[in-house]
Design a protein around this motif. Sequence first.
Motif, PDB file in Angstrom:
ATOM      1  N   ASP A   1      80.614 -13.568 -13.822  1.00  0.00           N
ATOM      2  CA  ASP A   1      81.787 -13.452 -13.376  1.00  0.00           C
ATOM      3  C   ASP A   1      81.434 -12.063 -14.462  1.00  0.00           C
ATOM      4  O   ASP A   1      81.506 -12.805 -16.288  1.00  0.00           O
ATOM      5  CB  ASP A   1      82.172 -14.287 -13.895  1.00  0.00           C
ATOM      6  N   ASN A   2      81.580 -10.856 -14.008  1.00  0.00           N
ATOM      7  CA  ASN A   2      82.194 -10.032 -15.241  1.00  0.00           C
ATOM      8  C   ASN A   2      81.080 -10.034 -16.222  1.00  0.00           C
ATOM      9  O   ASN A   2      81.612  -9.817 -17.246  1.00  0.00           O
ATOM     10  CB  ASN A   2      83.726 -10.003 -15.571  1.00  0.00           C
ATOM     11  N   VAL A   3      80.170  -9.701 -16.137  1.00  0.00           N
ATOM     12  CA  VAL A   3      78.784 -10.654 -17.387  1.00  0.00           C
ATOM     13  C   VAL A   3      78.960  -8.832 -18.075  1.00  0.00           C
ATOM     14  O   VAL A   3      78.662  -7.958 -17.268  1.00  0.00           O
ATOM     15  CB  VAL A   3      77.415 -10.914 -16.741  1.00  0.00           C
ATOM     16  N   HIS A   4      79.129  -8.651 -19.559  1.00  0.00           N
ATOM     17  CA  HIS A   4      78.586  -7.812 -20.319  1.00  0.00           C
ATOM     18  C   HIS A   4      77.510  -8.062 -21.496  1.00  0.00           C
ATOM     19  O   HIS A   4      76.979  -8.471 -22.232  1.00  0.00           O
ATOM     20  CB  HIS A   4      79.442  -7.115 -21.182  1.00  0.00           C
ATOM     21  N   LYS A   5      76.268  -6.744 -20.853  1.00  0.00           N
ATOM     22  CA  LYS A   5      75.213  -6.886 -22.310  1.00  0.00           C
ATOM     23  C   LYS A   5      75.350  -5.890 -23.122  1.00  0.00           C
ATOM     24  O   LYS A   5      74.413  -5.188 -22.325  1.00  0.00           O
ATOM     25  CB  LYS A   5      74.002  -8.360 -21.825  1.00  0.00           C
TER      26      LYS A   5
ATOM     27  N   VAL B   1      78.789  -7.701 -14.519  1.00  0.00           N
ATOM     28  CA  VAL B   1      78.396  -8.067 -12.947  1.00  0.00           C
ATOM     29  C   VAL B   1      79.071  -9.553 -12.786  1.00  0.00           C
ATOM     30  O   VAL B   1      79.482  -9.902 -13.518  1.00  0.00           O
ATOM     31  CB  VAL B   1      76.313  -8.320 -13.880  1.00  0.00           C
ATOM     32  N   ASN B   2      79.198  -9.134 -11.509  1.00  0.00           N
ATOM     33  CA  ASN B   2      79.241 -10.024 -10.559  1.00  0.00           C
ATOM     34  C   ASN B   2      78.431 -10.075  -9.807  1.00  0.00           C
ATOM     35  O   ASN B   2      77.877  -9.191  -9.132  1.00  0.00           O
ATOM     36  CB  ASN B   2      81.229  -9.654  -9.701  1.00  0.00           C
ATOM     37  N   LEU B   3      78.024 -11.620  -9.550  1.00  0.00           N
ATOM     38  CA  LEU B   3      77.066 -12.273  -8.512  1.00  0.00           C
ATOM     39  C   LEU B   3      77.559 -13.495  -8.307  1.00  0.00           C
ATOM     40  O   LEU B   3      77.735 -13.943  -9.002  1.00  0.00           O
ATOM     41  CB  LEU B   3      75.724 -11.224  -9.039  1.00  0.00           C
ATOM     42  N   SER B   4      76.779 -13.997  -6.948  1.00  0.00           N
ATOM     43  CA  SER B   4      76.873 -15.388  -7.157  1.00  0.00           C
ATOM     44  C   SER B   4      75.441 -15.369  -5.537  1.00  0.00           C
ATOM     45  O   SER B   4      74.916 -14.827  -5.017  1.00  0.00           O
ATOM     46  CB  SER B   4      78.278 -15.800  -6.086  1.00  0.00           C
TER      47      SER B   4
ATOM     48  N   ILE C   1      76.608  -4.913  -9.425  1.00  0.00           N
ATOM     49  CA  ILE C   1      76.353  -4.998  -8.547  1.00  0.00           C
ATOM     50  C   ILE C   1      76.597  -3.619  -7.554  1.00  0.00           C
ATOM     51  O   ILE C   1      77.464  -3.408  -7.298  1.00  0.00           O
ATOM     52  CB  ILE C   1      76.639  -5.667  -8.311  1.00  0.00           C
ATOM     53  N   GLN C   2      75.589  -2.628  -7.367  1.00  0.00           N
ATOM     54  CA  GLN C   2      75.650  -1.239  -6.379  1.00  0.00           C
ATOM     55  C   GLN C   2      76.290  -2.148  -5.060  1.00  0.00           C
ATOM     56  O   GLN C   2      76.912  -1.637  -4.363  1.00  0.00           O
ATOM     57  CB  GLN C   2      74.971  -0.472  -6.859  1.00  0.00           C
TER      58      GLN C   2
END
Length: 248
Positions: free
Chosen positions: A5-9, A20-23, A215-216
Motif C-alpha cells: 500500500d503506497n510503498v516508497h523506496k 507501489v500499490n499491489l495485492s 504499477i502501470q
Amino acid sequence: MITLDNVHKTFGTNAVLRGVNLSVAKGESLVIIGGSGTGKSITIKSVLGLVTPEHGTITVDGKNISNGDRDAFLARFGMLFQGGALFDSLPIWQNVAFRLLRGSLKRPKDEAREIAIEKLRRVGLKPDVADRFPAELSGGMQKRVGLARAIAAEPEIIFFDEPTTGLDPIMSGVINELIREIVVEMGATAMTITHDMTSVRAIADSVAMLHDGVIQWHGPVSEMDTADDPYLQQFIHGRAEGPIDAVR
C-alpha cells in the motif's frame, strides 16, 4: 495474501518505488514485468524485509511484515534465485535441504536428506544427483536444484527471480511447466520477476507492470494482449517506439 500500500523506496537521490500499490490473492501466481532498473527486485526485497521502505505498508496474510517473529515470518517463503545461488562447496542434497538443516525448520539429517531427494525427484532429477556438486551439473539442472530448494520446506509463498535466465528455449519451457505445476500442486502464492514473455504466459494468473516506480498496469494475463495501455503494449511486444524511452 500479500498487499503493498503506497510503498516508497529511495536510494540516495534515486526514487525507485514511488507509491507501489499491489495485492496478490492467496494461491495466485502474479508475474511482475518491467524494464531493467524499474524496481522489480526491490519490490520483492521489500516484501521479504531485506530493504525497508521509507513510506507505505506491506502486509502478508493480513499482518504487517515489520511485526512479529522474523524467523517464523521467513519460514513461510521459498525463493528461486536468478543465478541459482547454489553453494559450490555443498553437495546437491545439502543445497536442497539447506533450511532443513538449521534454524527453526531444522530436521534430523537423515530426514532432511530424504526430503531433499524427494524434492529432486519432483523436479525431474534422479537420486544419484544428490551427492554430486553444483559444478558437475548443467545450467538447467542447477535451476531445477534451485527450484527443489525453494519448495523443500513446503512454503506458502514462493518468489521466482528471472527463472529462465541463461537457459535455452526448450529448458526454459521445462522450467516454466515445472513452476506452474508445483505452484498449483502446492496451492502456493507465487510472485515472479521476468523479462521472458513466454514465461509470463506460462506461469501467470495475473500480471503487473512496474514502470517509473508505480504499477502501470495490473490485470489477468488473459487481458494482457488486448489491454489499451501503451506502456504495456510497447513492453510485451518489444517495440523500440513508444512512451518508454528505449535509451536509458
